[in-house]
Motif scaffolding. Structure first.
Motif: not given
Length: 72
Positions: A1-20, A33-40
């Protein structure tokens, strides 16, 4: 599986008080199982403390045949 993650979305996931539980399961799936490409760049990690902390979570316990790539 390939995933592309940008900085703003990555930070927003963890800025919430609790990660679900669903997000935690998704992170486990990507790490195993993933090949992650960070867009930063890796230089962004040095300048943003929260980003460095988040990426430590993403790099611990990764699968043997996965990859993590940074782009500029």
């Amino acid at each position: 599986m390939d995933a592309y993650i940008d900085k703003e979305n990555l930070i927003s996931i963890f800025k919430n008080s609790r990660v679900s539980e669903i997000v935690a399961d998704g992170i486990k799936l990507l790490k195993k199982h993933g090949n992650i490409t960070y867009n930063f760049s890796e230089n962004d990690i040095k300048s943003e403390e929260i980003l460095a902390a988040i990426l430590r979570l993403f790099t611990q316990g990764v699968g043997e045949q996965t990859s993590q790539i940074f782009t500029d």
